[in-house]
Design a protein around this motif. Sequence first.
Motif: not given
Length: 436
Positions: A367-372, A397-407, A420-423, A427-429
């Motif tokens: 799923v793409e990160g921007v998917t509602t 992001i809300h549940e993790a309370q952080m901006i997660p990294t790829k993987g 799976t993806e971060r730009e 979080v894009t993927g």
Amino acid sequence: MDTASTVLDSAFWTTAGAIVLLLVLSGFFSGSETALTAASRGKLRSQADKGSHGAQKALSVTEDSERLIGSVLLGNNLVNILGTSLATALFTRAFGESGVALATLVMTVLVLVFAEVLPKTYAISNAEKAAAAVAPVIGVLVTLLAPVVGLVRLLVRGVLRIFGVQIDPDSHIMAVREEIAGALHLGHSEGVVEKEDRDRILGALDLSDRFVEEIMLHRSKIEMIDANAEPETILEQCLQSPHTRLPVFRGEQENIIGVVHAKDLFRAMYEQAGGADGDAGRLASFDISEIAKAPYFVPETTTLDEQMRQFLRMRSHFALVVDEYGALQGLITLEDILEEIVGEITDEFDPDEESIVKKTADGSYLVEGVTTIRDLNRATDWNLPDEEANTIAGLVIHEAQMIPTKGQVFSFHGFRFEVTEREGNRVTGLKIRPLS
């Protein structure tokens, strides 16, 4: 001796008849209570609109459910207690001291079968019909017992207040909208309501709880016309664009000076060029700002229900969304709102779009990160919460309370989320898999 036997026989049958009558009344009260509380007010309203006086009376009686229940229970308990007392006296006279236990056993069976289970079973099966039939009699009973029920109500509330329980007379057990939503979910789970029908109705019900910012096209994806561009460039852009309305800016994209409709643009250019046999060189002096209509700005906190009403009232389909500081955030159209009800609307000019989710061999979904979250739930029939975030990336992001990294991998709400993806900071993927 014969006279005494005659009196005893007469009293026996009189008392027995009174007990039967009281059992009938008990059954009436029990069935009435079930019918009036189980009947659908929507169906009763429909019958009342067709001229049913019983249905109209049932609607009136059930307006004050507390008074209704109090009156019916008072009547039901009176006849049950009186019937049990008469049965005890009757069986004691006939069988002596053992008559008390026998009377208890017999009345328990009679009340359970004929005064509770039987009438309530019928009332449940024919709630609206039964409610319309008993409503006139119950209405009279409610009126007659109103003073007693009022005293009981005050006593009950006084006792509850001692324990810190406050009763709101205007409160409802379940809001109408929640009742409809619950019925739709239940109907879908039982296979009676199709998923598409459920989603359409729920989409319409949710418009007043959702905001423009949730479905708007982000400003980074808005196609705009530069008012300072060459007329040929503007014409080519409009011809290539799949959109009929485009915002016009001058200098910087935040400076929106209007919105142009492709038909207005083509008509104005055609006239300025001099028609079919005209000179295209005359377009050099063409000024798009002269035909652009004034932009319509709306705050991002406007509800979808209100925005749709505004569109219909203004006969407009296009609005630019701004935040509390007046900065451009995105745009919204009437079609965007309608798509929240009926699903994706496409025509021959819309670019082909792939599914918002891709299922992998291991049962996961890409799923793409921007998917509602709402669109994802619709596509997969999941129930991920959308109270704290609009997009699936926002939920992670809300549940993790952080901006997660790829993987990174997270588990919550019964799902496994893998980034799976971060730009940059986005979080894009994501790869999502139900844990169950």
